[in-house]
Design a protein around this motif. Structure first.
Motif, short mmCIF file in Angstrom:
data_model
loop_
_atom_site.label_atom_id
_atom_site.label_comp_id
_atom_site.label_asym_id
_atom_site.label_seq_id
_atom_site.Cartn_x
_atom_site.Cartn_y
_atom_site.Cartn_z
N SER A 258 0.83 -1.21 0.00
CA SER A 258 0.00 0.00 0.00
C SER A 258 0.87 1.26 0.00
O SER A 258 0.55 2.25 -0.66
CB SER A 258 -0.93 0.01 1.22
OG SER A 258 -1.86 -1.05 1.18
N SER A 259 1.97 1.23 0.75
CA SER A 259 2.89 2.36 0.76
C SER A 259 3.46 2.59 -0.63
O SER A 259 3.52 3.73 -1.12
CB SER A 259 4.03 2.11 1.76
OG SER A 259 3.55 1.95 3.06
N GLY A 260 3.92 1.51 -1.25
CA GLY A 260 4.53 1.63 -2.57
C GLY A 260 3.59 2.22 -3.60
O GLY A 260 3.95 3.13 -4.35
N VAL A 261 2.36 1.71 -3.63
CA VAL A 261 1.37 2.20 -4.59
C VAL A 261 1.08 3.67 -4.36
O VAL A 261 1.09 4.50 -5.28
CB VAL A 261 0.08 1.37 -4.52
CG1 VAL A 261 -1.03 2.01 -5.37
CG2 VAL A 261 0.34 -0.06 -5.00
N ALA A 262 0.82 4.04 -3.11
CA ALA A 262 0.46 5.43 -2.78
C ALA A 262 1.61 6.38 -3.08
O ALA A 262 1.40 7.48 -3.64
CB ALA A 262 0.07 5.53 -1.31
N LEU A 263 2.82 6.01 -2.71
CA LEU A 263 3.96 6.89 -2.91
C LEU A 263 4.33 7.04 -4.38
O LEU A 263 4.72 8.13 -4.83
CB LEU A 263 5.16 6.39 -2.10
CG LEU A 263 5.00 6.46 -0.58
CD1 LEU A 263 6.17 5.77 0.12
CD2 LEU A 263 4.88 7.90 -0.12
N VAL A 264 4.21 5.97 -5.16
CA VAL A 264 4.47 6.08 -6.60
C VAL A 264 3.48 7.03 -7.25
O VAL A 264 3.85 7.89 -8.07
CB VAL A 264 4.40 4.69 -7.26
CG1 VAL A 264 4.31 4.82 -8.79
CG2 VAL A 264 5.62 3.85 -6.89
#
Length: 766
Positions: A203-209
């Motif tokens: 979830s962090s990766g998707v949101a930050l990208v």
């Protein structure tokens, strides 16, 4: 119990209580007690003479990386020891003198072992030789390395499609092993590469990208010394990342402030007794949290919106937001404000459950500060709206201009020592065209162009007989994944399951029709070739790559390194008929790094740059370069409030770790900071809710989830009155993973909803 292939095994062990003792929760973390407990664990598992010299090399420039969490090491590691209590426990587990040998497997059948608790299984010791479980057999037996590689190759060749194989990766693997593993999966012909990040920080990766253009955090360890405010949201560093407390202490000593947002008030964020300082070892230590906001489970968006609404109101009369930053570097600001205005303060206040006076204190603090770090962990990511939870954090940082400057930025705190590195070197289920093109140039084969299975889809594929071979590079898949019974049945439907492991775990006891356990070197052990000790590399939670080199003799002479095992599987499968020289790569780590740098430019010359404390990988946020995003700018997001549709008798349950636990590894039965000893089958509940449901302390209850008409039950948990918001429950995983549906996950990231499961409770009849 699960039954496949004429084997009757338990997917969670027999239910039994171990003699609970309750004490007053601690009001501080670490101190002399942490030192004492750490040494007790290491002395017991490793012996006194091996413990202290080995601990002194952990997280040092010439030593090995902790096999626990991914918290970074300082530029000048402490000579007294750069490790924490739980790091010492992780080392003790890995370097234990106990061994699981051939006699062990002759003595215990699969069914007998499966009835053990996860704690008992983990304490059995290090696996000393490759083992195979033949079809319809009940005992593992030894097998040679060559034979084991041939078994895997034969099963892979039987598949109708490469996409019938799943290659799972745990966060303990090195960059070199993960790169080689991903290369083999692609050479085999599939992108079915689920990894443990799918279950935690995806979830962090998707949101930050989507908002900042990179799926990693932007801060460095030194930023904590410059920060004016550190917000710790949905995270318990005192247990999960104890060395982070030293960074928070430095922030406080330099005049900074700490705001903690979490349903539970954890000891580690209340006060820190630094065991390397006289004040911490003998006296009161450092008070860390200035403001604690006890938010209801998964109402962080409501809380953050309320904070930002109040800040926006102040901004109309005096500069509170960084408008120069907003105008130059961001897009979507006006739309964001318009969306924010749709929510009333009354509604948001009711939703979050936090006293308005505490929120006002937070607003007053943030209004005057620009050097803000937001840290988070699973408490934000493992929800249906996990991606939006992170995006709302980014919104706050964009408003304050808290990016690309010392003491400010995003800080997702990774839970396993190289989970971020695995992704950096190519462990991913989606297609990266640049990576594929570079693989073609360097290795002269075409990587598959079809997206593969993530963890959720891999489990479903195995359950539906669409995937028939499962290979795990580390980890304890069945205990880490959601929906334990469903996952266990999925694994048992496979023709072959393979686990590359250091120690016995639950997943080895939930086998496919045929199963292999391949024992590998631990992080602390010497990895020798031609009498020379080889080094590997890892990436920490802040994007820094550095070396790791073990110092202990291997626990068995029949262990192989992870790169050697991957190379052995590839050699057996391709039998010399491939453009990649798998033997040379698996034996020569410098060659792996050379090829890794050719495929992934940021790893160019990694052999040299990883010396000492290592080097940082490129990070566009630190440079305020958002050129790859729409309009070339960082993106504000319009996030909605979560919808749980709770009835009067429903609770939201979050799964948590005990203090004697790292991920699925159970070090002991104590949760010292919370005052819970010698028991794991507990559930924390507000005293008002206990009264409502006519419950008394230590009553036994069943916890029940029901999604899409499927009832799941976690049986016989002891009631513990605790300071937790009404309507919320907390209990340990993996014991509660049985409640989490495999098909309920975060939008976009597919991360399981482990921190907000809708449940009911029922009192046990006896």
């Amino acid at each position: 119990m699960a039954q496949e292939n004429n084997r009757k095994v338990s997917f969670e062990g027999d239910i039994k209580f171990t003699g609970i003792k309750l004490k007053t929760p601690e009001v501080y973390a670490a101190g002399f007690k942490a030192v004492k407990v750490a040494l007790e664990h290491t002395f017991k598992e490793m012996g006194v003479s091996r413990s202290l010299p080995t601990l002194s090399h952990m997280n040092q420039k010439d030593g090995f990386d902790c096999p626990g969490c991914a918290w970074p090491d300082p530029e000048k590691p402490s000579k007294l020891g750069e490790y924490c209590e739980n790091g010492a426990k992780a080392l003790a587990e890995e370097a234990t003198l106990k061994q699981v040998d051939i006699n062990f497997f002759e003595k215990y059948s699969l069914e007998e072992l499966s009835k053990w608790s996860d704690f008992e299984i983990g304490k059995s010791g290090r696996i000393e030789t490759p083992m195979i479980l033949e079809e319809n057999c009940t005992h593992y037996k030894p097998i040679s390395w060559e034979e084991s590689f041939n078994v895997i190759a034969e099963e892979l060749k039987k598949l109708n499609s490469p996409n019938e194989a799943v290659f799972y990766t745990s966060g303990r693997s090195s960059n070199e092993a993960a790169f080689l593993y991903g290369l083999f999966a692609r050479a085999f012909g599939t992108n079915n590469m689920p990894d443990c990040s799918n279950m935690c920080h995806e979830s962090s990766g998707v949101a930050l990208v989507e908002t900042l253009g990179i799926g990693k955090g932007s801060v460095k360890l030194e930023d904590f010394e410059d920060a004016e405010v550190v917000m710790v949201i949905g995270q318990n560093p005192g247990t999960n990342h104890p060395r982070m407390l030293s960074a928070l202490e430095k922030c406080k000593n330099n005049g900074g402030h700490v705001v903690s947002i979490n349903p539970l008030e954890e000891a580690g964020l209340t006060r820190f007794k630094n065991p390397q300082e006289v004040n911490g070892l003998l006296f009161s230590g450092t008070a860390l949290t200035d403001i604690h906001l006890p938010v209801k489970i998964n109402e962080d968006v409501a809380l953050l919106k309320l904070i930002m609404k109040k800040l926006a109101l102040l901004d109309t009369s005096e500069p509170v937001f960084d408008h120069d930053f907003i105008n130059k570097y961001t897009a979507g600001y006006e739309s964001f404000l318009s969306h924010l205005n749709q929510f009333s303060e009354e509604e948001l206040l009711k939703r979050c459950g936090v006293k308005e006076s505490l929120i006002n204190q937070t607003v007053a603090l943030l209004a005057k500060k620009k050097k803000i770090i937001v840290c988070w962990a699973m408490g934000l990511t493992q929800h249906k709206n996990g991606v939006e939870n992170i995006k709302e954090c980014v919104n706050l940082l964009l408003l304050k201009g808290s990016l690309g400057k010392p003491g400010a930025g995003t800080c997702p705190v990774r839970g396993h020592s190289n989970v971020q590195g695995d992704r950096s070197v190519g462990i991913m289920h989606f297609v990266d065209k640049e990576l594929n093109n570079n693989i073609k140039k360097v290795f002269n084969f075409s990587a598959p162009q079809e997206e593969g299975y993530d963890t959720v889809k891999a489990i479903e594929a195995m359950h539906e007989n669409k995937a028939k071979v499962f290979i795990a590079l580390g980890g304890n898949f069945v205990s880490a994944a959601s929906d334990t019974e469903y996952t266990a049945n999925a694994l048992q439907k496979c023709n072959l399951t393979v686990h590359i492991s250091t120690k016995l775990n639950r997943s080895h006891l939930i086998p496919g029709k045929k199963a292999l356990i391949l024992p590998t070197l631990g992080r602390s052990e010497q990895d020798k070739k031609d009498n020379k000790i080889r080094f590997l590399t890892v990436e920490n939670s802040m994007g820094k790559v550095h070396r790791t080199k073990g110092i202990l003799p291997p626990s068995s002479t029949n262990l192989k390194s992870e790169p050697e095992i991957v190379g052995g599987i590839a050699n057996a499968y391709f039998n010399g008929n491939h453009s990649v020289n798998w033997s040379d790569l698996s034996e020569n780590y410098d060659l792996i790094r050379e090829k890794m740098g050719a495929v992934i430019p940021s790893f160019n010359k990694v052999s040299k740059k990883s010396e000492g404390t290592g080097y940082y990988l490129p990070n566009n946020v630190r440079e305020l370069d958002f050129s790859k995003l729409p309009q070339g700018k960082a993106q504000f997001s319009n996030c909605n409030l979560p919808s749980h549709e709770l009835s009067e008798n429903d609770f939201l349950l979050m799964s948590i770790r005990s203090h004697d636990q790292f991920n699925t590894t159970i070090y002991g039965l104590n949760d010292r900071y919370r005052g819970i000893y010698n028991e794991r089958r507990i559930v924390m509940i507000n005293e008002d809710d206990m009264e409502k449901f006519q419950l008394k302390k230590l009553d036994k209850i069943n916890i029940i989830s029901n999604y899409d008409g499927v009832t799941r039950i976690a049986r016989q948990f002891l009631v513990i009155p605790y300071k937790i918001p009404k309507g919320n429950l907390a209990a340990y995983f993996p014991e509660t993973n049985v409640l989490i549906p495999h098909n309920q996950f975060a939008d976009k990231s597919y991360t399981p909803i482990s921190k907000s499961v809708k449940v009911t409770i029922e009192k046990c009849s006896s």
